[in-house]
Design a protein around this motif. Structure first.
Motif, short mmCIF file in Angstrom:
data_model
loop_
_atom_site.label_atom_id
_atom_site.label_comp_id
_atom_site.label_asym_id
_atom_site.label_seq_id
_atom_site.Cartn_x
_atom_site.Cartn_y
_atom_site.Cartn_z
N MET A 1 0.85 -1.18 0.00
CA MET A 1 0.00 0.00 0.00
C MET A 1 0.89 1.24 0.00
O MET A 1 1.85 1.34 0.73
CB MET A 1 -0.88 -0.03 1.25
N VAL A 2 0.56 2.19 -0.86
CA VAL A 2 1.27 3.46 -0.94
C VAL A 2 0.55 4.44 -0.02
O VAL A 2 -0.66 4.60 -0.11
CB VAL A 2 1.27 4.00 -2.38
N THR A 3 1.30 5.08 0.88
CA THR A 3 0.67 6.00 1.81
C THR A 3 1.32 7.37 1.73
O THR A 3 2.42 7.53 1.23
CB THR A 3 0.76 5.49 3.26
N GLY A 4 0.63 8.32 2.28
CA GLY A 4 1.13 9.68 2.40
C GLY A 4 0.51 10.30 3.62
O GLY A 4 -0.22 9.64 4.37
N THR A 5 0.78 11.55 3.84
CA THR A 5 0.22 12.26 4.98
C THR A 5 -0.78 13.30 4.49
O THR A 5 -0.47 14.07 3.58
CB THR A 5 1.33 12.97 5.78
N ARG A 6 -1.96 13.29 5.07
CA ARG A 6 -2.97 14.29 4.73
C ARG A 6 -2.95 15.38 5.80
O ARG A 6 -2.69 15.11 6.96
CB ARG A 6 -4.36 13.65 4.67
N ARG A 7 -3.25 16.60 5.37
CA ARG A 7 -3.34 17.73 6.28
C ARG A 7 -4.65 18.44 6.03
O ARG A 7 -5.10 18.54 4.89
CB ARG A 7 -2.19 18.72 6.06
N PHE A 8 -5.29 18.93 7.09
CA PHE A 8 -6.48 19.76 6.97
C PHE A 8 -6.05 21.19 7.16
O PHE A 8 -5.44 21.54 8.17
CB PHE A 8 -7.53 19.38 8.02
N LEU A 9 -6.33 22.04 6.17
CA LEU A 9 -5.95 23.45 6.23
C LEU A 9 -7.19 24.33 6.25
O LEU A 9 -8.10 24.14 5.44
CB LEU A 9 -5.09 23.85 5.02
N THR B 1 4.19 21.19 4.72
CA THR B 1 4.03 19.90 5.41
C THR B 1 3.70 20.07 6.88
O THR B 1 3.25 19.12 7.51
CB THR B 1 5.29 19.02 5.25
N ARG B 2 3.93 21.27 7.42
CA ARG B 2 3.60 21.53 8.83
C ARG B 2 2.30 22.29 8.99
O ARG B 2 1.79 22.43 10.10
CB ARG B 2 4.72 22.33 9.49
N ALA B 3 1.76 22.83 7.91
CA ALA B 3 0.56 23.67 7.98
C ALA B 3 -0.65 22.86 8.40
O ALA B 3 -0.74 21.67 8.15
CB ALA B 3 0.30 24.34 6.63
N GLY B 4 -1.58 23.53 9.03
CA GLY B 4 -2.84 22.90 9.40
C GLY B 4 -2.68 21.82 10.46
O GLY B 4 -1.74 21.84 11.24
N THR B 5 -3.61 20.89 10.44
CA THR B 5 -3.60 19.81 11.43
C THR B 5 -3.57 18.46 10.72
O THR B 5 -4.00 18.32 9.57
CB THR B 5 -4.85 19.87 12.33
N ASP B 6 -3.07 17.48 11.42
CA ASP B 6 -2.96 16.13 10.87
C ASP B 6 -4.35 15.59 10.56
O ASP B 6 -5.25 15.64 11.40
CB ASP B 6 -2.26 15.24 11.90
N ALA B 7 -4.54 15.09 9.36
CA ALA B 7 -5.82 14.52 8.95
C ALA B 7 -5.71 13.02 8.70
O ALA B 7 -6.55 12.42 8.05
CB ALA B 7 -6.33 15.23 7.70
N GLY B 8 -4.64 12.41 9.21
CA GLY B 8 -4.48 10.97 9.08
C GLY B 8 -3.73 10.58 7.83
O GLY B 8 -3.36 11.40 7.01
N ALA B 9 -3.52 9.30 7.69
CA ALA B 9 -2.76 8.78 6.55
C ALA B 9 -3.62 8.77 5.29
O ALA B 9 -4.83 8.58 5.35
CB ALA B 9 -2.27 7.37 6.85
N TYR B 10 -2.97 9.01 4.18
CA TYR B 10 -3.62 8.87 2.88
C TYR B 10 -3.12 7.56 2.29
O TYR B 10 -1.92 7.35 2.16
CB TYR B 10 -3.27 10.03 1.95
N ARG B 11 -4.03 6.68 1.97
CA ARG B 11 -3.66 5.39 1.39
C ARG B 11 -4.23 5.30 -0.02
O ARG B 11 -5.43 5.38 -0.21
CB ARG B 11 -4.20 4.25 2.24
#
Length: 166
Positions: free
Chosen positions: A1-9, A70-80
């Motif tokens: 599985m390819v993942t990334g980091t999601r952010r809520f801005l 990459t630091r903006a906003g809040t963590d929105a969980g992993a993107y898969r």
């Protein structure tokens, strides 16, 4: 599985990022960059904003912007991403790590072959086939060429290879 980091801005977060990137981003798209180019692309409700940074000129500003993004906003969980685009990016005889074609779809059956081959497929199957490959790995196509592949996760709004360029 390819993942990334999601952010809520929030809108304020986006405004701060744009202020930080003043003069760095422009609307529209240019030609495809080469390997030494850093491309920053942001999609908003109003469209694409993109810049291509070649060499060292604005690279420092671009790197600072990307770090802030990459630091903006809040963590929105992993993107898969369960789907990936497999792109043939080079035709090359080089490299000592030459392997048989890793996909069930032959290269000649990829949409866009031979000029811009790209195939959207299941991530798990592709990643299992190319897990030990490096950027120097070359794959032998069904018509005898040695090519390099790049595997890129599809983002939520991307459904086909055409979406990679929009």
């Amino acid at each position: 599985m390819v993942t990334g980091t999601r952010r809520f801005l929030t809108p304020d977060d986006v405004d701060r990022l744009y202020a930080r990137a003043a003069g760095l981003l422009s609307s529209g798209r240019g030609d495809a960059p080469d390997a030494s180019t850093l491309v920053i692309r942001i999609r908003t409700a109003s469209g694409w904003h993109e810049t291509s940074v070649r060499g060292d000129g604005d690279r420092g500003r671009a790197d600072e912007f990307m770090a802030a993004a990459t630091r903006a906003g809040t963590d929105a969980g992993a993107y898969r991403s369960e789907r990936v685009a497999v792109v043939v990016v080079a035709d090359s005889d080089g490299g000592s790590d030459v392997r048989p074609w890793p996909l069930s779809t032959p290269a000649t059956g990829m949409p866009g072959y031979p000029s811009r081959p790209c195939l959207v497929t299941d991530a798990a199957a592709v990643l299992a086939a190319v897990r030990t490959a490096t950027v120097d790995t070359r794959w032998t196509t069904d018509d005898g060429h040695r090519v390099a592949l790049r595997v890129r996760p599809l983002l939520a709004y991307e459904k086909s290879c055409i979406d990679l360029g929009s």
